[in-house]
Motif scaffolding. Sequence first.
Motif, PDB file in Angstrom:
ATOM      1  N   GLY A 310       0.807  -1.225   0.000  1.00 59.46           N
ATOM      2  CA  GLY A 310       0.000   0.000   0.000  1.00 59.46           C
ATOM      3  C   GLY A 310       0.835   1.269   0.000  1.00 59.46           C
ATOM      4  N   ARG A 311       2.070   1.198  -0.473  1.00 59.96           N
ATOM      5  CA  ARG A 311       2.940   2.370  -0.476  1.00 59.96           C
ATOM      6  C   ARG A 311       3.524   2.590  -1.869  1.00 59.96           C
ATOM      7  NH1 ARG A 311       4.224   3.628   4.815  1.00 59.96           N
ATOM      8  NH2 ARG A 311       5.493   5.281   3.919  1.00 59.96           N
ATOM      9  N   GLU A 312       4.069   3.785  -2.054  1.00 66.65           N
ATOM     10  CA  GLU A 312       4.811   4.091  -3.284  1.00 66.65           C
ATOM     11  C   GLU A 312       6.281   4.230  -2.927  1.00 66.65           C
ATOM     12  OE1 GLU A 312       3.639   4.319  -6.432  1.00 66.65           O
ATOM     13  OE2 GLU A 312       1.694   3.685  -5.605  1.00 66.65           O
ATOM     14  N   ALA A 314       8.198   6.707  -3.767  1.00 72.94           N
ATOM     15  CA  ALA A 314       8.366   8.099  -3.317  1.00 72.94           C
ATOM     16  C   ALA A 314       7.883   8.212  -1.878  1.00 72.94           C
ATOM     17  CB  ALA A 314       7.584   9.036  -4.218  1.00 72.94           C
ATOM     18  N   GLY A 315       8.754   8.671  -1.007  1.00 74.55           N
ATOM     19  CA  GLY A 315       8.386   8.862   0.394  1.00 74.55           C
ATOM     20  C   GLY A 315       8.620   7.633   1.265  1.00 74.55           C
ATOM     21  N   SER A 316       8.924   6.481   0.678  1.00 77.84           N
ATOM     22  CA  SER A 316       9.157   5.283   1.495  1.00 77.84           C
ATOM     23  C   SER A 316      10.592   5.256   2.017  1.00 77.84           C
ATOM     24  CB  SER A 316       8.916   4.007   0.677  1.00 77.84           C
ATOM     25  OG  SER A 316       7.545   3.848   0.455  1.00 77.84           O
ATOM     26  N   ARG A 317      10.758   4.636   3.185  1.00 77.14           N
ATOM     27  CA  ARG A 317      12.109   4.490   3.764  1.00 77.14           C
ATOM     28  C   ARG A 317      12.660   3.123   3.348  1.00 77.14           C
ATOM     29  NH1 ARG A 317       9.553   5.707   9.402  1.00 77.14           N
ATOM     30  NH2 ARG A 317       8.120   4.384   8.259  1.00 77.14           N
ATOM     31  N   VAL A 318      13.706   3.169   2.551  1.00 76.19           N
ATOM     32  CA  VAL A 318      14.272   1.928   2.007  1.00 76.19           C
ATOM     33  C   VAL A 318      15.669   1.709   2.603  1.00 76.19           C
ATOM     34  CG1 VAL A 318      14.961   0.681  -0.075  1.00 76.19           C
ATOM     35  CG2 VAL A 318      12.967   2.206  -0.136  1.00 76.19           C
ATOM     36  N   LEU A 319      15.862   0.530   3.147  1.00 72.21           N
ATOM     37  CA  LEU A 319      17.134   0.182   3.793  1.00 72.21           C
ATOM     38  C   LEU A 319      17.888  -0.817   2.917  1.00 72.21           C
ATOM     39  CD1 LEU A 319      18.960   0.126   6.407  1.00 72.21           C
ATOM     40  CD2 LEU A 319      17.564  -1.843   7.119  1.00 72.21           C
ATOM     41  N   LEU A 320      19.112  -0.455   2.519  1.00 78.65           N
ATOM     42  CA  LEU A 320      19.943  -1.378   1.738  1.00 78.65           C
ATOM     43  C   LEU A 320      20.806  -2.189   2.701  1.00 78.65           C
ATOM     44  CD1 LEU A 320      21.149   1.040  -1.101  1.00 78.65           C
ATOM     45  CD2 LEU A 320      19.109  -0.433  -1.037  1.00 78.65           C
ATOM     46  N   LEU A 321      20.735  -3.503   2.574  1.00 77.83           N
ATOM     47  CA  LEU A 321      21.525  -4.370   3.458  1.00 77.83           C
ATOM     48  C   LEU A 321      22.712  -4.910   2.673  1.00 77.83           C
ATOM     49  CD1 LEU A 321      18.618  -6.394   5.113  1.00 77.83           C
ATOM     50  CD2 LEU A 321      19.868  -4.447   6.073  1.00 77.83           C
ATOM     51  N   GLY A 379      13.458  -1.958  11.904  1.00 78.34           N
ATOM     52  CA  GLY A 379      12.246  -1.409  12.515  1.00 78.34           C
ATOM     53  C   GLY A 379      11.870  -0.043  11.931  1.00 78.34           C
ATOM     54  N   ARG A 380      12.829   0.697  11.452  1.00 77.59           N
ATOM     55  CA  ARG A 380      12.563   2.043  10.910  1.00 77.59           C
ATOM     56  C   ARG A 380      12.193   2.023   9.430  1.00 77.59           C
ATOM     57  NH1 ARG A 380      16.316   4.065  14.800  1.00 77.59           N
ATOM     58  NH2 ARG A 380      18.130   3.272  13.698  1.00 77.59           N
ATOM     59  N   ALA A 381      12.472   0.885   8.736  1.00 78.66           N
ATOM     60  CA  ALA A 381      12.315   0.866   7.274  1.00 78.66           C
ATOM     61  C   ALA A 381      10.910   0.405   6.862  1.00 78.66           C
ATOM     62  CB  ALA A 381      13.355  -0.069   6.675  1.00 78.66           C
ATOM     63  N   ASP A 382      10.483   0.878   5.688  1.00 75.85           N
ATOM     64  CA  ASP A 382       9.277   0.315   5.068  1.00 75.85           C
ATOM     65  C   ASP A 382       9.656  -0.917   4.254  1.00 75.85           C
ATOM     66  OD1 ASP A 382       7.529   2.464   5.920  1.00 75.85           O
ATOM     67  OD2 ASP A 382       8.597   3.711   4.457  1.00 75.85           O
ATOM     68  N   CYS A 403       9.535  -5.165   8.571  1.00 72.99           N
ATOM     69  CA  CYS A 403       9.257  -4.466   7.307  1.00 72.99           C
ATOM     70  C   CYS A 403       9.244  -5.494   6.175  1.00 72.99           C
ATOM     71  CB  CYS A 403      10.340  -3.414   7.041  1.00 72.99           C
ATOM     72  SG  CYS A 403      11.985  -4.122   6.874  1.00 72.99           S
ATOM     73  N   ALA A 404       8.815  -5.031   5.002  1.00 67.86           N
ATOM     74  CA  ALA A 404       8.876  -5.927   3.839  1.00 67.86           C
ATOM     75  C   ALA A 404      10.334  -6.118   3.447  1.00 67.86           C
ATOM     76  CB  ALA A 404       8.094  -5.308   2.685  1.00 67.86           C
ATOM     77  N   LEU A 405      10.630  -7.272   2.820  1.00 65.81           N
ATOM     78  CA  LEU A 405      12.024  -7.558   2.430  1.00 65.81           C
ATOM     79  C   LEU A 405      12.062  -7.993   0.965  1.00 65.81           C
ATOM     80  CD1 LEU A 405      15.048  -8.116   3.401  1.00 65.81           C
ATOM     81  CD2 LEU A 405      14.340 -10.502   3.495  1.00 65.81           C
ATOM     82  N   LEU A 406      12.933  -7.336   0.202  1.00 67.74           N
ATOM     83  CA  LEU A 406      13.237  -7.798  -1.156  1.00 67.74           C
ATOM     84  C   LEU A 406      14.602  -8.450  -1.091  1.00 67.74           C
ATOM     85  CD1 LEU A 406      12.803  -7.968  -4.225  1.00 67.74           C
ATOM     86  CD2 LEU A 406      13.755  -5.657  -4.411  1.00 67.74           C
TER      87      LEU A 406
END
Length: 420
Positions: A310-312, A314-321, A379-382, A403-406
């Motif tokens: 339910g997000r786009e 733009a504006g989402s917090r994405v965390l690169l691992l 915990g902080r990422a979308d 959060c969701a994980l790719l």
Amino acid sequence: MSDTVLAVVGLGYVGLPLAARACEAGLAVVGFDVAPQVVEGLNAGRSHVGDIPDATVAAMRANGFAAVDDAAALAGCDTVVICVPTGLDAAGLPDLSALRAAGHTVGRHLGAGTLVVLESTSHPGTTDTLLREILEKESGLRAGEDFHLAYSPERIDPGNTQFGLRNTPKIVSGYTPLCLKHATAFYHRLVDRLVLSAGTREAEMAKLLENTHRYVNIALVNEVARYCERAGIDVWDVLHCAGTKPFGYTAFQPGPGVGGHCVPVDPRYLDTHATEQGFTFELLAAARRVISAMPTRVVERAAVVLRREGRELAGSRVLLLGVSYKPDVADVRESPAFPVAALLRSAGAEVAYHDPLVVEFTADGVPVRRETELSAALGRADLAILLQDHSCYPARQLAQAPCALLDTRGKTAGARVTLL
Ligand SMILES: NC(=O)c1ccc[n+]([C@@H]2O[C@H](COP(=O)([O-])OP(=O)(O)OC[C@H]3O[C@@H](n4cnc5c(N)ncnc54)[C@H](O)[C@@H]3O)[C@@H](O)[C@H]2O)c1
């Protein structure tokens, strides 16, 4: 124990392990590098190469090793091995400027009877034409007559704890049979098994083939992954099944792209040289198209995952691992994390990264915010994107992330996990 004096020119990922092994084998070793921080660091006992601990530098120093930035130290050495970078220039073409500079430096201090070996990766003909001509012009000596010239490609695999310089078979070639004899005698002292090639051009080409083989096969599995997604087939199961064949199949894994100083770079040396010969490598061009599209594919998949949430972007917090180019190493050269971060940002995402080995990470000239504590960062990422399969990322913890994980590495499974 002999008092053979070895000079290693270029003390990086390749040159420093070579210098360390030579010290261990009882040679007197001097290291020449143009970077003052490398010279000062080593002389102060600090290693800048992940596979070489400070204790090894201390042992080298105790055996008489010194790093220098004064090329006068090359004069009088029995053997000089050149391990300088051979990367790409701003236009993505082979950059042989460090190799040329090293050739001029070595040539100016070259004495009769010295063995000069090139270990840097380059196109066929580099040793017997480009380097030979520079050395001969600077020294006034003739290769094969007054000094010995050889090529021996490095096969160092940073982070590999099973295979190092000593137990990885080493290709050795000479400009003349006598040059080969001298090069073989030198490497016999350092390496368990030598493979003698017909000539320097065959050895140069063998190195390019090794890394091009990897590049093309990574492109193939990435293309297979894209096809499987279109056709509704589970590519990770396909790879698992195919990987059980004990002969005639070499397993490669899909991922966000190809990084490092070698695998994405060496095919460029091959096809630039081929083009100069009027030859077109069809497979290389196709592989490059597939691999260079991978960061875009990661970002497209990230958008799909977020939309499901339910997000786009733009504006989402994405965390690169994991932003380095290979697991459990700190090296970020040519890492696909750079284009992934830049593309996410240009889509309006707020990007952060977590990588215990990489203390600073900048994409398109703008620093990416670093997270140091994994649970809090998740915990902080979308959305978290697993880019690099470092051993600090337990599959279980990632699968249960809030959060969701790719997952671009096919490592985890779970309700909110999407595989690339
Ligand atoms: N890193 C690897 O895993 C790997 C593996 C196989 C082959 N290679 C090849 O080995 C070569 C060296 O790669 P690397 O990863 O060690 O590079 P690197 O960047 O880690 O180290 C190169 C060193 O050479 C120094 N240098 C640059 N120009 C110099 C000059 N003119 N004179 C003296 N020193 C100079 C630099 O300051 C640096 O310390 C390249 O051709 C590379 O393709 C690298």
